[in-house]
Design a protein around this motif. Structure first.
Motif, mmCIF file in Angstrom:
data_model
loop_
_atom_site.group_PDB
_atom_site.id
_atom_site.type_symbol
_atom_site.label_atom_id
_atom_site.label_comp_id
_atom_site.label_asym_id
_atom_site.label_seq_id
_atom_site.Cartn_x
_atom_site.Cartn_y
_atom_site.Cartn_z
ATOM 1 N N ILE A 53 -3.879 17.122 69.553
ATOM 2 C CA ILE A 53 -3.930 17.454 70.870
ATOM 3 C C ILE A 53 -3.009 15.980 71.237
ATOM 4 C CG2 ILE A 53 -4.302 17.036 73.711
ATOM 5 C CD1 ILE A 53 -4.576 19.831 72.499
ATOM 6 N N THR A 54 -3.792 15.048 70.787
ATOM 7 C CA THR A 54 -3.039 13.454 70.603
ATOM 8 C C THR A 54 -1.442 13.763 70.303
ATOM 9 O OG1 THR A 54 -5.255 12.048 70.331
ATOM 10 C CG2 THR A 54 -3.150 11.118 69.990
ATOM 11 N N SER A 55 -1.448 14.578 68.997
ATOM 12 C CA SER A 55 0.112 14.570 68.212
ATOM 13 C C SER A 55 1.113 15.048 69.371
ATOM 14 C CB SER A 55 -0.031 15.374 66.609
ATOM 15 O OG SER A 55 -0.657 14.290 65.921
ATOM 16 N N LEU A 56 0.520 15.967 70.536
ATOM 17 C CA LEU A 56 1.065 16.517 71.078
ATOM 18 C C LEU A 56 1.937 15.754 72.336
ATOM 19 C CD1 LEU A 56 0.823 20.409 70.982
ATOM 20 C CD2 LEU A 56 2.261 19.378 70.021
ATOM 21 N N ALA A 57 0.956 14.733 72.854
ATOM 22 C CA ALA A 57 0.823 13.609 73.484
ATOM 23 C C ALA A 57 1.979 12.970 73.165
ATOM 24 C CB ALA A 57 -0.577 13.309 74.303
ATOM 25 N N GLU A 58 1.504 12.163 72.082
ATOM 26 C CA GLU A 58 2.783 11.756 71.697
ATOM 27 C C GLU A 58 3.523 11.442 71.737
ATOM 28 O OE1 GLU A 58 2.234 8.421 70.981
ATOM 29 O OE2 GLU A 58 -0.468 8.214 71.003
ATOM 30 N N ALA A 59 4.175 12.652 70.813
ATOM 31 C CA ALA A 59 5.724 13.617 71.305
ATOM 32 C C ALA A 59 6.172 13.815 72.991
ATOM 33 C CB ALA A 59 5.432 14.630 70.798
ATOM 34 N N GLY A 60 5.831 14.119 73.707
ATOM 35 C CA GLY A 60 5.428 13.369 75.175
ATOM 36 C C GLY A 60 5.179 14.590 76.328
ATOM 37 N N VAL A 61 4.293 15.766 75.771
ATOM 38 C CA VAL A 61 3.932 17.095 75.749
ATOM 39 C C VAL A 61 3.788 16.700 77.055
ATOM 40 C CG1 VAL A 61 2.893 19.076 75.752
ATOM 41 C CG2 VAL A 61 4.099 18.665 74.214
ATOM 42 N N ARG A 62 3.576 17.153 78.974
ATOM 43 C CA ARG A 62 2.679 16.963 79.363
ATOM 44 C C ARG A 62 1.373 17.324 80.451
ATOM 45 N NH1 ARG A 62 2.383 12.765 76.887
ATOM 46 N NH2 ARG A 62 4.033 10.621 77.661
ATOM 47 N N GLN A 63 2.298 18.743 80.069
ATOM 48 C CA GLN A 63 1.120 20.280 80.426
ATOM 49 C C GLN A 63 0.992 21.460 79.541
ATOM 50 O OE1 GLN A 63 3.217 21.425 83.615
ATOM 51 N NE2 GLN A 63 2.204 20.243 85.432
ATOM 52 N N VAL A 64 -0.370 21.456 79.796
ATOM 53 C CA VAL A 64 -0.234 22.726 78.649
ATOM 54 C C VAL A 64 -0.981 23.597 79.522
ATOM 55 C CG1 VAL A 64 -1.681 23.156 76.641
ATOM 56 C CG2 VAL A 64 -0.800 21.536 77.106
ATOM 57 N N TRP A 65 -0.193 24.731 79.550
ATOM 58 C CA TRP A 65 -1.447 26.416 80.362
ATOM 59 C C TRP A 65 -1.550 27.174 79.130
ATOM 60 C CZ3 TRP A 65 1.606 26.658 85.205
ATOM 61 C CH2 TRP A 65 2.423 25.441 85.750
ATOM 62 N N GLY A 66 -2.684 27.861 80.940
ATOM 63 C CA GLY A 66 -3.707 28.664 79.400
ATOM 64 C C GLY A 66 -4.498 29.204 79.877
ATOM 65 N N VAL A 67 -5.562 30.246 79.498
ATOM 66 C CA VAL A 67 -7.204 30.150 80.008
ATOM 67 C C VAL A 67 -7.954 29.649 79.240
ATOM 68 C CG1 VAL A 67 -8.648 31.555 80.696
ATOM 69 C CG2 VAL A 67 -6.256 32.147 81.230
ATOM 70 N N VAL A 68 -8.945 28.552 79.005
ATOM 71 C CA VAL A 68 -10.175 28.111 78.130
ATOM 72 C C VAL A 68 -10.597 29.226 77.392
ATOM 73 C CG1 VAL A 68 -10.219 26.306 79.772
ATOM 74 C CG2 VAL A 68 -11.724 27.924 80.463
ATOM 75 N N GLY A 69 -11.619 28.772 76.903
ATOM 76 C CA GLY A 69 -12.603 29.851 76.129
ATOM 77 C C GLY A 69 -12.403 29.991 74.778
ATOM 78 N N ASP A 70 -13.556 30.205 74.579
ATOM 79 C CA ASP A 70 -13.886 30.494 72.952
ATOM 80 C C ASP A 70 -13.453 29.608 71.696
ATOM 81 O OD1 ASP A 70 -15.268 33.434 73.357
ATOM 82 O OD2 ASP A 70 -13.658 34.049 73.761
ATOM 83 N N ALA A 71 -12.476 30.053 71.209
ATOM 84 C CA ALA A 71 -11.852 29.175 69.908
ATOM 85 C C ALA A 71 -11.062 28.026 70.506
ATOM 86 C CB ALA A 71 -10.912 29.763 69.444
ATOM 87 N N LEU A 72 -10.601 28.057 71.982
ATOM 88 C CA LEU A 72 -9.573 26.908 72.763
ATOM 89 C C LEU A 72 -10.548 25.947 73.468
ATOM 90 C CD1 LEU A 72 -7.022 28.984 74.688
ATOM 91 C CD2 LEU A 72 -7.003 27.785 72.212
ATOM 92 N N ASN A 73 -11.880 26.016 73.142
ATOM 93 C CA ASN A 73 -13.299 25.287 74.140
ATOM 94 C C ASN A 73 -12.810 23.779 73.471
ATOM 95 O OD1 ASN A 73 -13.860 26.693 75.464
ATOM 96 N ND2 ASN A 73 -15.456 27.647 74.894
#
Length: 573
Positions: free
Chosen positions: A9-29
């Motif tokens: 997540i930190t790496s994606l933020a450093e790359a300029g990603v400002r939103q992530v879309w999805g549904v929470v749960g399981d492996a994504l927690n």
């Protein structure tokens, strides 16, 4: 200590990603918990993962940067597939992070386990499983770089026990490659094209979204060659405005002027288009095709002269070598025919514009209940929407009305499922577009069938304060399918929709909503929608009997049938 999830997540933020879309749960927690603590990234939790994938596909197409969505173990990841296919076919850079069962359970047919490698094999340009912290940052870098450089979908699978593992303190942050330098076609290809364009042979251009960065160069090419310009639907966004050469679109949502411009030319020049309908291409022409992707050359129509390179760079090298045409008869004929067709189309907006007794009688017979014409709705939105509006449209009749009655003037943008042709894309793509800039107007041209398919994510607009304007063409039909059946000689069956009061449903979900049944109220309702604060749904009851486009053929009829019907429609309009 840094975990795998935090590193990602930190790496994606450093790359300029400002939103992530999805549904929470399981492996994504672990990942969503890392997002919770990362101020630079906003989590958009949707009701259906398909919406997440469509939303980030739209974001990637509009911004040119990578969009990120997530689906958790098994069903959650499966739900992403349709939106990811849209990204694939639209050449949109998207990263999908997909959950997997814990590592010890992989291969045991565990609860919810699916084979992600097999599942995403066709949709992805890159797909791997992150099974150890030692694979960072390399695997993440490969995923993002592949999505950006190959303009497609990368899938990074994360088993349920890996996100919380600790990354060695000496592991460097991920870094990502920038886009490559756009190059022109070779001199050999350029000289061959110059020879083909020499003399006084009539030239027509067919231009698509691959010319998005070459607007000035394409206009100059049309001017030098005195060539009418036919636009693909995706080329409309960039080249429709302030363009004295354009004559609209070809194909099933096209017009007779564009068809004639292609039929009457001697040389057809394709610029940045992969227009798929072979039977709409003229035969017996010299064809020059310019495309950055060599694999696109000649796969729709025979091509004698290929130009493989960036559109802008290639045209900057090509146009100065061409001789300016003085005879502009071919261009003027096509533009005049297009203007006449547009005038006839404007007559559709008011069926009672013929004030004779016969004209009024015909209008009543055609539309006895005085239902709102869908053309009139599209035209009202075109008049009233700001010139900075982003438009999305559902596949089918909603796209037909938009293509014909909405002009991409100013800085307007257009995005839809125009390669995959999915239902239900307009709302999620509008949500994604609005997520890029909550201050910019965004309007979805939604069919009633498409909206009902992913209706739950109207609430996402409310939850995350995404002030989209959802305009519903509420005709109680799967309109394009109705046309297919009629033109195939079949009775209408299975296309009728028993819709609820969609405005009331939207109101219950927290949107500002209004139902419109009177054409006299149309302009006022559209102005109201664009002036409202927050997400809005405008439920407009339209005439289900209106037909202003040639329909798709059934499989058994073939495209020749569609062309015959298109010609009939062209003549009648």
């Amino acid at each position: 200590m840094t975990t795998v999830a935090e590193h990602l997540i930190t790496s994606l933020a450093e790359a300029g990603v400002r939103q992530v879309w999805g549904v929470v749960g399981d492996a994504l927690n672990p990942l969503t918990d890392a997002i919770r603590r990362e101020d630079r990234i906003e989590w958009i939790g949707v009701r259906h993962e398909e919406v997440a994938a469509f939303a980030v596909s739209a974001q990637a197409q509009l911004s040119g940067t990578v969009g990120v969505c997530m689906g958790t173990v098994g069903p959650g990841s499966i739900h992403l597939l349709n939106g990811l296919y849209d990204a694939k076919k639209s050449h949109a850079p998207v990263l999908a992070i997909c959950g997997q069962v814990p590592s010890p359970e992989i291969g045991t047919d565990f609860f919810q386990e699916v084979d992600n490698a097999a599942l995403f094999a066709d949709v992805s340009v890159w797909s791997q499983t992150l099974s150890s912290p030692a694979q960072l940052p390399f695997l993440l870098e490969q995923a993002v770089n592949a999505a950006v450089s190959l303009r497609g979908v990368s899938v990074l699978t994360l088993p349920g026990d890996v996100g919380d593992l600790t990354v060695d303190k000496d592991v460097r942050p991920a870094t990502f490659a920038s886009s490559g330098v756009a190059a022109a076609a070779s001199d050999e290809q350029l000289e061959a094209a110059v020879a083909a364009l020499a003399g006084d042979a009539d030239v027509t251009l067919l231009v698509g979204c691959g010319a998005a960065g070459a607007r000035a160069e394409v206009l100059e090419l049309a001017d030098v060659l005195a060539a009418p310009m036919v636009l693909s639907l995706k080329g409309k966004e960039v080249l429709e405005r302030d363009n004295v050469f354009q004559v609209g679109q070809s194909g099933l949502i096209g017009n007779p002027a564009a068809a004639a411009a292609m039929d009457d030319c001697d040389v057809l020049v394709l610029v940045g288009t992969d227009f798929p309908y072979r039977d709409w291409y003229p035969t017996g022409k010299v064809v020059v095709q310019l495309d950055a992707r060599g694999e696109h050359i000649g796969r729709r129509t025979p091509v004698q002269h290929a130009l493989v390179g960036d559109a802008a760079a290639t045209l900057r090298a090509l146009v100065p070598r061409l001789e300016r045409r003085t005879d502009r008869t071919h261009l003027e004929k096509a533009v005049s025919a297009y203007g006449s067709w547009q005038e006839r189309q404007r007559g559709l907006l008011d069926p009672g514009h013929d004030r004779t007794l016969l004209g009024r009688a015909r209008a009543v017979l055609d539309n006895p209940e005085r239902l709102i014409r869908p053309e009139a709705l599209a035209a009202a939105v075109d008049r009233i929407a700001p010139d900075s509006t982003i438009f999305t449209s559902d596949t089918g009749m909603s796209t037909a009305w938009l293509s014909r009655f909405v002009t991409m003037r100013g800085t307007r943008r257009l995005v839809g499922s125009y390669n995959l042709g999915s239902m239900a894309n307009a709302l999620p793509m509008a949500l994604g577009a609005q997520g890029l800039d909550r201050g910019r107007p965004v309007v979805a041209f939604a069919g009633d069938g498409g909206l009902m398919m992913l209706l739950g994510d109207l609430r996402t607009a409310v939850t995350y304060r995404l002030p989209v304007v959802v305009v519903v063409f509420d005709n109680g039909r799967l309109g394009m399918v109705k046309l297919e059946q009629e033109q195939g000689g079949l009775p209408e069956f299975g296309t009728e929709l028993d819709n609820p009061d969609l405005a009331a449903v939207a109101t219950a979900m927290g949107l500002t909503s209004r139902r419109v049944t009177d054409a006299e109220q149309l302009d006022d309702a559209v102005r109201w929608a664009f002036s409202a604060d927050g997400p809005v749904l405008l439920d407009v009851v339209t005439n289900p009997e209106e037909v202003a486009v040639p329909p798709k053929p059934t499989v058994s009829q073939g495209w020749g049938f569609a062309i015959a019907k298109a010609k009939e429609t062209f003549e009648s309009r």
